[in-house]
Design an enzyme around this catalytic site. Structure first.
Site, PDB file in Angstrom:
ATOM      1  N   HIS A   1       7.273   4.247  -6.047  1.00 47.71           N
ATOM      2  CA  HIS A   1       6.355   5.364  -5.817  1.00 47.71           C
ATOM      3  C   HIS A   1       5.959   6.145  -7.071  1.00 47.71           C
ATOM      4  O   HIS A   1       6.196   7.346  -7.176  1.00 47.71           O
ATOM      5  CB  HIS A   1       6.940   6.311  -4.774  1.00 47.71           C
ATOM      6  CG  HIS A   1       6.799   5.798  -3.358  1.00 47.71           C
ATOM      7  ND1 HIS A   1       5.566   5.521  -2.794  1.00 47.71           N
ATOM      8  CD2 HIS A   1       7.724   5.492  -2.414  1.00 47.71           C
ATOM      9  CE1 HIS A   1       5.743   5.079  -1.551  1.00 47.71           C
ATOM     10  NE2 HIS A   1       7.040   5.029  -1.295  1.00 47.71           N
TER      11      HIS A   1
ATOM     12  N   HIS B   1       2.001   1.045   1.278  1.00 52.53           N
ATOM     13  CA  HIS B   1       1.195   1.940   0.443  1.00 52.53           C
ATOM     14  C   HIS B   1       0.215   1.170  -0.432  1.00 52.53           C
ATOM     15  O   HIS B   1      -0.828   1.720  -0.814  1.00 52.53           O
ATOM     16  CB  HIS B   1       2.096   2.861  -0.379  1.00 52.53           C
ATOM     17  CG  HIS B   1       2.680   3.972   0.439  1.00 52.53           C
ATOM     18  ND1 HIS B   1       2.071   5.204   0.580  1.00 52.53           N
ATOM     19  CD2 HIS B   1       3.804   4.030   1.204  1.00 52.53           C
ATOM     20  CE1 HIS B   1       2.782   5.970   1.382  1.00 52.53           C
ATOM     21  NE2 HIS B   1       3.854   5.270   1.763  1.00 52.53           N
TER      22      HIS B   1
ATOM     23  N   HIS C   1       8.652  -5.984   2.569  1.00 53.98           N
ATOM     24  CA  HIS C   1       8.749  -4.527   2.459  1.00 53.98           C
ATOM     25  C   HIS C   1       9.349  -3.881   3.702  1.00 53.98           C
ATOM     26  O   HIS C   1      10.332  -3.135   3.610  1.00 53.98           O
ATOM     27  CB  HIS C   1       7.368  -3.932   2.187  1.00 53.98           C
ATOM     28  CG  HIS C   1       7.393  -2.446   1.999  1.00 53.98           C
ATOM     29  ND1 HIS C   1       7.997  -1.855   0.902  1.00 53.98           N
ATOM     30  CD2 HIS C   1       6.904  -1.437   2.764  1.00 53.98           C
ATOM     31  CE1 HIS C   1       7.872  -0.536   0.999  1.00 53.98           C
ATOM     32  NE2 HIS C   1       7.222  -0.257   2.118  1.00 53.98           N
TER      33      HIS C   1
END
Length: 396
Positions: free
Chosen positions: A73, A145, A249
């Protein structure tokens, strides 16, 4: 320091036609399986690494040490710390591969919640090039994401990440749109651009809103299907099988396995490259990227067992075993759901959950790395941390 090849003023180019990714990125998706061989060091007795699929789906890496890193992130500092902990990145700031014939796997969610996303993507590409020269390899698995940003869903984008997009496009313009040169070198110079930007922001406050708007436009151009960064992401799978280990993921389910993991990877890659036959919303690879039970969103295996009934635990274990048997794997490694107690294994260590929320935009936890060596698996932590017996497992 703000020029790729030579110093000079550069304007921010937002013309999509001038930002086409290299043709090799746009057109390299084949309808037939491709195989790539990575040769070991000349002095090594190991066999070559064989990579099958485009994007990679099956990897045979005999005798290799495998290390896996969870969600990053946008935190470049934590990413470097994790790679150093894994023994694959130099600690001298030169971003050199030190893993020799190691295979590094990053489990997605590089994007959102932090401001150094492109720099992390750049660093991983550089490390992959260096690793292959030494008989190792670096793989990335796309997370939710990544798919969200290609869809244009920017709800979790950090303000600084918009600025990085604008800076990167300006740098790409300095590089005369030499994509590979600009992208691979960005990790090494992005910090200087960020410092210069923050200094200018403090002096030109009224113009910050205009620059932010340019950053939003820049992000849209970079991540739209067929855009340069979407095409970079398209090089990576949503499911990867290395030897008899499965990496994704969120988590693979029986209906994903029945659909075919190579098919899943190709459909997501095709969509990201903007190669779908129509612009219809239905072209989105729903089974992989949308819904609570899609590959990138699934949290079934990451739930706290303390909140589940015994019958629910038994049912989940049965689903996990069915999935692993269908793809010929002995265990699965996932990210996606931060583990407050650190990386851990459940269901007789058939599932490893390794997202520890290390990014400062999530939990700010200390990095942890999963290491797979022969039949032994362990969680690597910083020296100040201790190991628990649940974080070490042997497979026979």
């Amino acid at each position: 320091m703000k020029s790729c090849c030579s110093m000079g003023a550069a304007s921010l180019s937002l013309n999509p036609l001038s930002l086409q990714p290299p043709s090799s990125h746009r057109n390299s998706l084949s309808t037939t399986a491709t195989t790539t061989t990575i040769q070991p060091n000349k002095s090594s007795s190991l066999k070559p690494i064989i990579v099958t699929g485009n994007p990679p789906t099956y990897v045979s890496a005999p005798g290799r040490r495998i290390v896996a890193v969870g969600d990053l992130h946008g935190d470049l500092g934590k990413a470097r710390s994790a790679f150093e902990l894994a023994g694959v990145l130099s600690s001298d700031g030169q971003d050199l591969w030190t893993g020799e014939e190691t295979v590094l796997i990053q489990l997605g969610d590089i994007l959102d919640r932090g401001e150094d996303e492109i720099a992390i993507l750049s660093l991983l590409r550089s490390l992959d090039t260096q690793a292959k020269a030494q008989g190792g390899a670096v793989f990335q698995v796309n997370g939710n994401h990544e798919t969200m940003n290609v869809e244009g869903d920017f709800r979790y984008v950090d303000y600084g990440a918009y600025d990085e997009c604008g800076d990167f496009l300006e740098y790409l313009n300095d590089c005369e749109h030499d994509w590979d040169e600009a992208f691979v070198s960005w990790a090494s110079i992005s910090e200087s651009w960020k410092k210069d930007r923050k200094m200018s922001q403090s002096h030109w406050g009224p113009w910050n809103l205009v620059k932010r708007q340019k950053g939003v436009i820049a992000r849209s151009v970079l991540f739209r299907p067929g855009g340069p960064l979407a095409s970079e992401l398209a090089r990576h799978p949503v499911v990867l099988k290395v030897n008899d280990w499965l990496f994704c993921h969120g988590g693979l389910l029986p209906h994903h396995a029945a659909y075919g993991i190579e098919r899943l990877n190709k459909e997501v890659s095709t969509w990201m490259r903007g190669l779908s036959e129509s612009d219809d919303h239905q072209q989105l690879p729903f089974i992989a990227t949308r819904g609570y039970d899609s590959v990138v969103w699934n949290r079934l295996y990451s739930q706290d067992l303390g909140e589940l009934e015994d019958c629910e635990i038994d049912q989940i274990q049965s689903i996990l075993e069915e999935t692993l048997e269908a793809v010929g794997a002995k265990a699965m490694v996932v990210g996606h759901t931060p583990q407050n107690t650190g990386a851990n294994c459940k269901y007789n260590c058939s599932i490893w959950r390794i997202d520890v929320g290390m990014s400062s935009g999530v939990l700010g936890s200390r990095p942890e790395v999963l290491e797979i060596r022969d039949n032994e698996v362990r969680v690597m932590k910083t020296r100040s941390d201790s190991f628990s017996e649940l974080q070490v497992a042997e497979y026979t």
